[in-house]
Design a protein around this motif. Structure first.
Motif, PDB file in Angstrom:
ATOM      1  N   ALA B 297       0.813  -1.218   0.009  1.00 22.95           N
ATOM      2  CA  ALA B 297       0.031   0.089  -0.033  1.00 22.95           C
ATOM      3  C   ALA B 297       0.761   1.117  -0.174  1.00 22.95           C
ATOM      4  CB  ALA B 297      -0.761   0.095   1.156  1.00 22.95           C
ATOM      5  N   VAL B 298       0.272   2.349  -0.150  1.00 22.43           N
ATOM      6  CA  VAL B 298       0.995   3.677  -0.165  1.00 22.43           C
ATOM      7  C   VAL B 298       1.783   3.882   1.127  1.00 22.43           C
ATOM      8  CG1 VAL B 298       0.000   4.677  -2.432  1.00 22.43           C
ATOM      9  CG2 VAL B 298      -1.149   5.061  -0.270  1.00 22.43           C
ATOM     10  N   THR B 299       1.024   3.730   1.976  1.00 21.87           N
ATOM     11  CA  THR B 299       1.446   3.718   3.454  1.00 21.87           C
ATOM     12  C   THR B 299       0.864   2.788   4.385  1.00 21.87           C
ATOM     13  OG1 THR B 299      -0.529   5.181   4.246  1.00 21.87           O
ATOM     14  CG2 THR B 299       1.247   6.385   3.402  1.00 21.87           C
ATOM     15  N   ASP B 300       1.513   2.832   5.621  1.00 23.95           N
ATOM     16  CA  ASP B 300       0.925   1.550   6.536  1.00 23.95           C
ATOM     17  C   ASP B 300      -0.325   2.033   6.907  1.00 23.95           C
ATOM     18  OD1 ASP B 300       3.586   0.531   6.689  1.00 23.95           O
ATOM     19  OD2 ASP B 300       4.113   1.263   8.618  1.00 23.95           O
ATOM     20  N   ALA B 301      -0.729   3.335   6.931  1.00 26.72           N
ATOM     21  CA  ALA B 301      -1.999   3.831   7.403  1.00 26.72           C
ATOM     22  C   ALA B 301      -2.986   3.435   6.326  1.00 26.72           C
ATOM     23  CB  ALA B 301      -2.143   5.213   7.763  1.00 26.72           C
ATOM     24  N   ILE B 306      -7.327  -0.697   4.574  1.00 26.26           N
ATOM     25  CA  ILE B 306      -7.768  -1.712   3.584  1.00 26.26           C
ATOM     26  C   ILE B 306      -7.931  -2.944   4.401  1.00 26.26           C
ATOM     27  CG2 ILE B 306      -7.050  -3.177   1.751  1.00 26.26           C
ATOM     28  CD1 ILE B 306      -5.621  -0.297   0.565  1.00 26.26           C
ATOM     29  N   ALA B 307      -6.923  -3.343   5.095  1.00 33.79           N
ATOM     30  CA  ALA B 307      -7.014  -4.474   5.965  1.00 33.79           C
ATOM     31  C   ALA B 307      -8.247  -4.851   6.821  1.00 33.79           C
ATOM     32  CB  ALA B 307      -5.851  -4.894   6.746  1.00 33.79           C
ATOM     33  N   LYS B 308      -8.700  -3.448   7.480  1.00 29.14           N
ATOM     34  CA  LYS B 308      -9.773  -3.529   8.356  1.00 29.14           C
ATOM     35  C   LYS B 308     -10.985  -3.560   7.345  1.00 29.14           C
ATOM     36  CE  LYS B 308     -10.168  -1.783  12.216  1.00 29.14           C
ATOM     37  NZ  LYS B 308     -10.049  -0.768  13.390  1.00 29.14           N
ATOM     38  N   THR B 309     -11.099  -3.088   6.071  1.00 28.87           N
ATOM     39  CA  THR B 309     -12.204  -2.853   5.409  1.00 28.87           C
ATOM     40  C   THR B 309     -12.383  -4.371   4.761  1.00 28.87           C
ATOM     41  OG1 THR B 309     -11.733  -0.802   4.361  1.00 28.87           O
ATOM     42  CG2 THR B 309     -13.394  -2.256   3.278  1.00 28.87           C
ATOM     43  N   VAL B 341      -5.262   2.194  -4.812  1.00 24.02           N
ATOM     44  CA  VAL B 341      -5.174   1.162  -5.464  1.00 24.02           C
ATOM     45  C   VAL B 341      -4.905   1.217  -6.953  1.00 24.02           C
ATOM     46  CG1 VAL B 341      -6.203  -1.153  -5.571  1.00 24.02           C
ATOM     47  CG2 VAL B 341      -6.325   0.042  -3.409  1.00 24.02           C
ATOM     48  N   ASN B 342      -3.909   0.317  -7.215  1.00 23.29           N
ATOM     49  CA  ASN B 342      -3.899   0.276  -8.729  1.00 23.29           C
ATOM     50  C   ASN B 342      -4.636  -1.113  -9.199  1.00 23.29           C
ATOM     51  OD1 ASN B 342      -3.349  -0.615 -11.532  1.00 23.29           O
ATOM     52  ND2 ASN B 342      -0.846   0.105 -11.106  1.00 23.29           N
ATOM     53  N   PRO B 343      -5.813  -0.935  -9.985  1.00 19.74           N
ATOM     54  CA  PRO B 343      -6.775  -1.900 -10.190  1.00 19.74           C
ATOM     55  C   PRO B 343      -5.871  -3.066 -11.036  1.00 19.74           C
ATOM     56  CG  PRO B 343      -7.444   0.027 -11.528  1.00 19.74           C
ATOM     57  CD  PRO B 343      -6.179   0.410 -10.596  1.00 19.74           C
ATOM     58  N   ASP B 383      -1.265  -8.282  -1.611  1.00 17.40           N
ATOM     59  CA  ASP B 383      -0.283  -7.362  -2.062  1.00 17.40           C
ATOM     60  C   ASP B 383      -0.675  -6.710  -3.178  1.00 17.40           C
ATOM     61  OD1 ASP B 383       2.171  -6.080  -2.753  1.00 17.40           O
ATOM     62  OD2 ASP B 383       3.466  -8.098  -2.590  1.00 17.40           O
ATOM     63  N   LEU B 384      -0.800  -5.159  -2.825  1.00 15.32           N
ATOM     64  CA  LEU B 384      -1.198  -4.374  -3.615  1.00 15.32           C
ATOM     65  C   LEU B 384      -0.120  -3.956  -4.856  1.00 15.32           C
ATOM     66  CD1 LEU B 384      -3.162  -1.832  -1.226  1.00 15.32           C
ATOM     67  CD2 LEU B 384      -4.198  -3.664  -2.658  1.00 15.32           C
ATOM     68  N   HIS B 385       0.900  -4.120  -4.663  1.00 15.69           N
ATOM     69  CA  HIS B 385       2.276  -3.758  -5.585  1.00 15.69           C
ATOM     70  C   HIS B 385       2.184  -2.256  -5.823  1.00 15.69           C
ATOM     71  CE1 HIS B 385       3.689  -7.729  -6.099  1.00 15.69           C
ATOM     72  NE2 HIS B 385       2.578  -7.882  -6.184  1.00 15.69           N
ATOM     73  N   ASN B 386       1.808  -1.401  -4.750  1.00 14.42           N
ATOM     74  CA  ASN B 386       1.704   0.007  -5.144  1.00 14.42           C
ATOM     75  C   ASN B 386       2.292   0.926  -4.097  1.00 14.42           C
ATOM     76  OD1 ASN B 386       0.450   1.844  -6.719  1.00 14.42           O
ATOM     77  ND2 ASN B 386      -1.377   2.313  -5.030  1.00 14.42           N
ATOM     78  N   GLY B 387       3.319   0.173  -3.274  1.00 12.52           N
ATOM     79  CA  GLY B 387       4.097   1.168  -2.332  1.00 12.52           C
ATOM     80  C   GLY B 387       4.678   0.086  -1.261  1.00 12.52           C
ATOM     81  N   ASN B 388       4.995   0.780  -0.209  1.00 12.66           N
ATOM     82  CA  ASN B 388       5.608  -0.220   0.929  1.00 12.66           C
ATOM     83  C   ASN B 388       5.001  -0.126   2.210  1.00 12.66           C
ATOM     84  OD1 ASN B 388       8.124  -0.769  -0.412  1.00 12.66           O
ATOM     85  ND2 ASN B 388       8.922   1.519  -0.354  1.00 12.66           N
ATOM     86  N   GLY B 389       3.648   0.179   2.208  1.00 12.68           N
ATOM     87  CA  GLY B 389       2.821   0.282   3.379  1.00 12.68           C
ATOM     88  C   GLY B 389       2.386  -1.183   3.482  1.00 12.68           C
ATOM     89  N   GLN B 390       2.251  -1.424   4.854  1.00 12.59           N
ATOM     90  CA  GLN B 390       1.911  -2.707   5.238  1.00 12.59           C
ATOM     91  C   GLN B 390       1.025  -2.651   6.650  1.00 12.59           C
ATOM     92  OE1 GLN B 390       4.930  -5.817   6.167  1.00 12.59           O
ATOM     93  NE2 GLN B 390       6.214  -4.175   5.559  1.00 12.59           N
TER      94      GLN B 390
END
Lengths: 411, 411
Positions: B297-301, B306-309, B341-343, B383-390
């Motif tokens: 993801a773009v950030t951890d936040a 997304i994880a909570k959704t 998110v990159n679709p 894995d969104l492959h869109n950044g380093n957020g986790q």
């Protein structure tokens, strides 16, 4: 609605009641059963068109095609072709090509330009459309359409998935002394069924209306109708609301400056609101329609967030299923909505029964509350006494059947 | 966790294992059954204290009292008294007076200053505490406490409501070559039960730690542990996480500058994470623990949202209950989370089974997936492959029993 007198409901009306529209549906083999799975609405003239789409990042291929048709065709459409049984979502480049091919086939079958045709799909995600069946079905559509109620009926059958009841509404009103008809049809019994997806709604009218005004009206109306229902908080990849206006009623072109604009917008809102409520009432496993009215919020937008938080709470929804006057769950939902609330001034009513006043419990007759909560429509009214914002949201109860349907859906 | 070697789990440990702590519990008549409903943790010295509270607008009276104790007592506490069976929420001025009276009674019983005592409550909302029973119970608490496992056991029983299992964890580590113990106990089997409310968690340690550092650590740790679990998306009026550090381990005062800070924070996080996971696993009606890991993801936040959704989706939760490898519902949840998110680049795994790669379906062995999904812990990896957020979130499945429990709860 206090403006009901501006229009009248036409109980027998269908989406083909507005002048210029025909519809039809047939079975082409996308559903495993013999139920209809392909439908079309056609207009004998280019109709002014407007649409709103799912906000989900993963938008299915047909939405892209429809968006392009409306944009490149000068906001006019002659037809929309719809299939159920397959959502054509997460299907990549081939899915996009298939959606374009579906549009092309429908245009050819009805003798229209490609950009005069919109496409919508609902059903299983991640599987390619069996295009031979789609092509075969589309070839048969011109012979299946009619301006009678039967054509509309076949169309409504074609768009249903897990829906238990058909969702259709029709109203009539006078514009410039001419009779104008607005009708709508919809499907969707959860806000999402990603594997048998989607809310789809189609509104037809014979009003003459300025294209930008129709798009703006559609957006505003969606915000207070379709966007105020929730079955489970999810939104699908395929949601679409499309409206087509033939102009054949012969009125002066409607726009916000028109003397009858308020009547038209009230009638248009009624159509969308009734379709939205019927989707909520037919929510998966639902036994009750729940209507939440929030007033006294700082803004309408704030009231809308709070109303949707209440209607979306699994605890509130379970309590409604159990006919339990559990106001604690309602106030807890109010408190976690993230909106400005004065913790000392909240009133809550279930129907006409006051259960909380100034944030303090009120003794009420449990038997009376139980009898009310066993009805088929439950009204929850929350007054925050913190401003003038208000909103209404609709949803349904959370039942064993919701779990059953969704635990075993794909298999 | 890759840092497990920095500490070790003490399977027999309890909240009284850290030096200086005693605990106890008894039945004073707040619950209809004969189960314990009043408990206390006491420390033989003033313990450095920190707490986090529910974000719900409607905060119950005990939270106000605890906040005041910690603030006015120089961030030090000697005891926390807890009752179950009554939340003392939505009880107005009388409720506030009762919470203060409860604090005063506990202070008198243990010979402490009032500001050395914290108060927590969980149970029915909107009913006044029967203060005669509370007073009677508190009088008996000094005779009920012990530093043995039995005292901790009685305390754990006293805080349980609909919980099916006790939630307790203990770890040990070396700080300055001294043995430091951290232990925790929690209750809560939904994120909320407004009529039998709340998540409560208590963490004790004998570490010496700088007060501001403890409060900051508690906040940071809560964000990645307790704030990452959801049973039904609701949050109660009474949620509270309280930690007390006696300092009796004899280490140099911990702060971020301390050489062993990373070990201490890892151990502290482990305690909170295990308590949080055990609450999720014991979610109302749950048959399975679900762990959702989002990366790229773009950030951890953003990853956390997304994880909570995903973990909060009724459709995903129903599918897990049905052991249905329904990735369409997972990607739909990703798409509606409102985060970047990159679709076209999303991968999804169920356990080790890849079901989606670059947003396209991957053929997988349905039998293998079914076998995996019938396990008692389900890992969903995105894995969104869109950044380093986790981020990682925990929850449970949505079952018939959830509906049963919550449809019939109040009556």
């Amino acid at each position: 609605m206090g403006v009901v007198s501006l229009f009248r409901v036409a109980p027998e009306g269908t989406i083909t009641s507005p002048k210029g529209f025909q519809a039809g549906g047939l079975h082409c083999g996308l559903k495993k059963t013999s139920r209809n799975d392909l439908g079309v609405i056609v207009c004998e003239v280019p109709a002014v068109a407007a649409a709103v789409y799912t906000t989900n990042v993963f938008q299915a291929a047909p939405l892209k095609v429809t968006r392009e048709s409306i944009a490149s065709g000068g906001r006019r459409l002659r037809a929309v072709v719809v299939n159920s049984g397959n959502a054509n979502a997460c299907t990549g480049a081939q899915g996009e090509a298939d959606a374009y091919a579906m549009r092309q086939a429908a245009a050819a079958a009805f003798g229209l330009g490609e950009h005069e045709v919109a496409v919508a799909s609902t059903g299983v995600i991640g599987e390619l459309l069996p295009m031979d069946r789609v092509h075969g079905g589309i070839t048969g559509l011109p012979g299946a359409v009619s301006g009678s109620g039967e054509g509309a009926e076949q169309f409504c059958q074609a768009i249903m998935t897990t829906d238990l009841v058909k969702k259709e509404v029709c109203v009539k009103l006078a514009v410039d002394g001419r009779e104008v008809t607005i009708a709508g049809a919809a499907k969707g019994s959860g806000m999402i069924h990603p594997n048998m997806a989607t809310m789809l709604a189609f509104v037809t009218t014979d009003a003459a209306i300025e294209p930008q005004a129709l798009q703006a009206l559609l957006g505003d109306t969606t915000n207070v109708t379709f966007n105020m229902i929730t079955v489970d908080g999810d939104t699908s990849t395929n949601d679409m609301l499309l409206t087509m206006a033939s102009g054949l009623a012969g009125n002066e072109e409607l726009s916000p400056k028109h003397a009858d604009w308020d009547a038209f917008t009230a009638a248009f809102r009624h159509v969308c609101e009734r379709l939205a409520m019927s989707i909520a009432r037919d929510g998966e496993g639902a036994t009750r329609l729940v209507e939440v009215k929030v007033s006294g919020a700082v803004t309408d937008a704030s009231a809308a967030v709070i109303a949707k938080t209440i209607i979306g709470s699994s605890l509130v929804k379970s309590a409604v299923f159990g006919a339990d006057a559990n106001w604690g769950r309602i106030i807890a939902a109010v408190g976690r909505a993230g909106e400005p609330v004065n913790p000392d001034t909240v009133d809550i009513k279930l129907g006409d029964i006051v259960v909380l006043s100034a944030s303090r419990p009120v003794s009420f007759d449990e038997e009376e509350a139980l009898a009310y909560l066993k009805g088929d429509t439950i009204a929850i009214t929350v007054d925050l006494h913190n401003g003038n914002g208000q909103a209404t949201a609709w949803g349904c109860d959370l039942t064993y059947d919701y779990v059953r349907i969704n635990a075993a859906y794909r298999t």
